[in-house]
Design a protein around this motif. Structure first.
Motif, PDB file in Angstrom:
ATOM      1  N   UNK A  31       0.814  -1.109   0.069  1.00 25.98           N
ATOM      2  CA  UNK A  31       0.110   0.069   0.045  1.00 25.98           C
ATOM      3  C   UNK A  31       0.836   1.284  -0.174  1.00 25.98           C
ATOM      4  N   UNK A  32       0.449   2.265  -0.451  1.00 25.24           N
ATOM      5  CA  UNK A  32       1.000   3.718  -0.370  1.00 25.24           C
ATOM      6  C   UNK A  32       1.322   3.894   1.002  1.00 25.24           C
ATOM      7  N   UNK A  33       2.590   4.455   1.231  1.00 27.08           N
ATOM      8  CA  UNK A  33       3.017   4.947   2.712  1.00 27.08           C
ATOM      9  C   UNK A  33       3.825   3.869   3.242  1.00 27.08           C
ATOM     10  N   UNK A  34       3.785   2.632   2.717  1.00 23.85           N
ATOM     11  CA  UNK A  34       4.607   1.571   3.294  1.00 23.85           C
ATOM     12  C   UNK A  34       6.029   1.928   2.794  1.00 23.85           C
ATOM     13  N   UNK A  35       7.056   1.482   3.649  1.00 22.90           N
ATOM     14  CA  UNK A  35       8.404   1.381   3.325  1.00 22.90           C
ATOM     15  C   UNK A  35       8.781   0.652   2.434  1.00 22.90           C
ATOM     16  N   UNK A  36       9.691   0.858   1.242  1.00 23.25           N
ATOM     17  CA  UNK A  36      10.253  -0.075   0.207  1.00 23.25           C
ATOM     18  C   UNK A  36      10.847  -1.448   0.671  1.00 23.25           C
ATOM     19  N   UNK A  37      11.564  -1.416   2.088  1.00 26.97           N
ATOM     20  CA  UNK A  37      12.080  -2.338   2.817  1.00 26.97           C
ATOM     21  C   UNK A  37      11.038  -3.461   3.109  1.00 26.97           C
ATOM     22  N   UNK A  38       9.883  -2.842   3.759  1.00 33.24           N
ATOM     23  CA  UNK A  38       8.883  -3.846   4.032  1.00 33.24           C
ATOM     24  C   UNK A  38       8.049  -4.441   3.012  1.00 33.24           C
TER      25      UNK A  38
END
Length: 519
Positions: A63-70
């Motif tokens: 989802x938007x707002x999630x970190x790229x790492x996650x």
């Protein structure tokens, strides 16, 4: 009744990038895999977070707002590209300009993921509103872009339905049903800030219908005016103007007024001034107008537009002003018009020509282009055409429809073998009396009426086009017709033919038919 379409592009950023990289891979690398999920990323305090996701990434829970790492824990093969908000907006603007050329003169980008189209009065161009929306949906989807479309009486209702009523085809809210349509939608459909939505949900508000019947004072004091402004816009109680986009290179002129105007005479005067300014701009670039859009900006924020087109490039101020003025009666000024804008939305090169002299004024013939423009703008360009010659032996295939001012090329009609001005769609059978088998008829009966012939000419033998699989040749490949021109006692001139050559039954039944009438 106003009709507004909202085009929602749920994955615009990623769809645009996927389409772009398919043509030119970034940094000379490989093109994106069509099966790999794709997201765009923006920096946030030393880390990168997801800005937009495609359908594949959303299905995996990203989802938007999630970190790229996650996000990579959901999809190790995740493709990440830096977000390009300016390019996204420019792409939306280009899409809006394209839609403005085809569907409606009032189109605007609804950043970051949609378009507005005011299609009031535009449905007739596609015969029905449903046909317009179907064509729009099909063409946008053909670009490789996910799209949802809704149309309603208000922009707010169309926006809400497009985003919260998923469907594989355009959704139409019938005129007058916009209140019913948004009642059961979540309050987030009103385009409110996230803080307002969270506050309303804590108070127990989930659906828009709960807000409609609630006293406004306490809510306005707590959440401000934005809440009820959005609600009133969706219900049609408050105006929500759509500011159309225009290509930068197109000639345009604008007039603002100290006091609103509302009379046809005032509109006509301003139109003349605007056209004069636009013609001056066209003359400097050596172009002529093919389509003009005149926008009427009302004091309540709404805009109305009249559109006219020309059959050939024109810089005639008087002619263009007359075309626009003929449509003034379609403008509803409301409380008054505070400004008017003229945009020449379609231009074409126009060769320079010598000015008129006394001799040319006397020898000048009728202005066919002006007549075509007047008829086309009154009855519709699709209802105006001319017959152009088409290479075919059979009379019913020897003419084709073409635009009114297109110059005929290639095939032509033989002056020595005239054809009737009026041709029947299908030849009709008649009863005939003739003195000799190959002589012109002396009397024929058509539709129960007797026609006595005074003189006739013929026969002119025509052979069918045996190589065709359709038409009359589909049943009789070796069709033969003997045509006669006859004149009756009353002065009427008709075109008759006998099917068959009288020897081979496969050429025709030897029956008589009428095919047309001469003027």
């Amino acid at each position: 009744m106003r009709r507004v379409a909202s085009v929602y592009l749920p994955h615009w950023s990623t769809d645009r990038l996927r389409r772009k990289t398919a043509k030119s891979p970034p940094d000379g690398g490989d093109a994106l895999s069509p099966t790999a999920p794709l997201v765009t990323a923006i920096p946030d305090h030393g880390r990168r977070i997801v800005a937009a996701v495609d359908a594949g990434a959303r299905a995996l829970g990203i989802r938007p707002g999630m970190t790229i790492t996650k996000a990579r824990t959901f999809a190790p093969e995740l493709a990440v590209i830096d977000a390009q908000p300016d390019a996204d907006f420019e792409g939306l603007r280009r899409l809006a300009l394209w839609a403005g050329q085809r569907y409606s003169p009032i189109v605007a980008a609804n950043a970051p993921d949609g378009l507005w189209l005011d299609i009031t009065g535009c449905a007739a161009l596609f015969s029905t509103e449903a046909a317009l929306l179907k064509d729009l949906h099909r063409r946008v989807a053909a670009f490789g872009v996910s799209v949802q479309i809704a149309v309603a009486d208000t922009a707010g209702c169309a926006h809400a339905v497009a985003r919260h009523v998923p469907a594989g085809r355009p959704v139409t809210i019938e005129p007058g049903d916009h209140r019913k349509a948004i009642a059961l939608l979540p309050i987030a459909a009103l385009r409110l800030e996230a803080g307002i939505v969270d506050g309303l949900q804590k108070l127990g508000f989930e659906r828009i219908e709960q807000l409609i019947g609630t006293p406004r004072g306490p809510l306005a004091k707590r959440f401000g005016r934005a809440l009820h402004r959005r609600l009133d816009q969706a219900l049609g109680h408050a105006p929500e103007p759509i500011e159309p986009v225009f290509p930068e290179h197109l000639p345009r002129a604008r007039r603002g007024f100290m006091e609103p105007i509302a009379t046809p005479e005032a509109f006509a005067q301003v139109i003349g001034d605007l056209v004069s300014d636009a013609v001056d701009q066209l003359g400097r670039v050596g172009k002529g107008a093919r389509r003009l859009d005149c926008y009427f900006h009302r004091v309540d924020g709404q805009s109305q537009v009249i559109r006219v087109g020309t059959a050939a490039p024109s810089r005639e101020t008087k002619h263009l002003s007359k075309l626009l003025s003929a449509k003034i009666e379609t403008v509803e000024p409301g409380l008054g018009i505070e400004a008017m804008t003229l945009v020449v939305s379609l231009i074409e090169p126009m060769a320079a020509r010598q000015g008129e002299s006394l001799e040319s004024l006397g020898n000048r013939g009728p202005d066919l282009a002006a007549l075509v423009d007047a008829l086309a703008n009154r009855f519709g360009a699709r209802n105006l055409h001319r017959l152009a010659p088409q290479a075919s032996i059979m009379p019913e295939r020897s003419a084709a429809m073409s635009p009114a001012l297109v110059t005929a090329r290639g095939a032509g009609w033989d002056d020595d073998l005239p054809r009737p001005a009026r041709m029947l769609a299908r030849p009709e059978p008649i009863e005939v009396i003739a003195l000799l088998p190959d002589d012109a008829p002396r009397l024929f009966v058509w539709r129960g009426k007797r026609f006595r012939v005074t003189q006739g000419d013929g026969p002119e033998r025509l052979h069918g086009e045996w190589w065709r699989d359709a038409g009359v040749e589909g049943e009789q490949p070796f069709t033969v017709r003997d045509y006669y021109q006859v004149e009756t006692v009353s002065g009427g001139r008709y075109w008759l033919f006998r099917a068959g050559d009288g020897e081979n039954p496969s050429t025709g039944s030897m029956r008589w038919f009428i095919h047309g009438a001469f003027a």
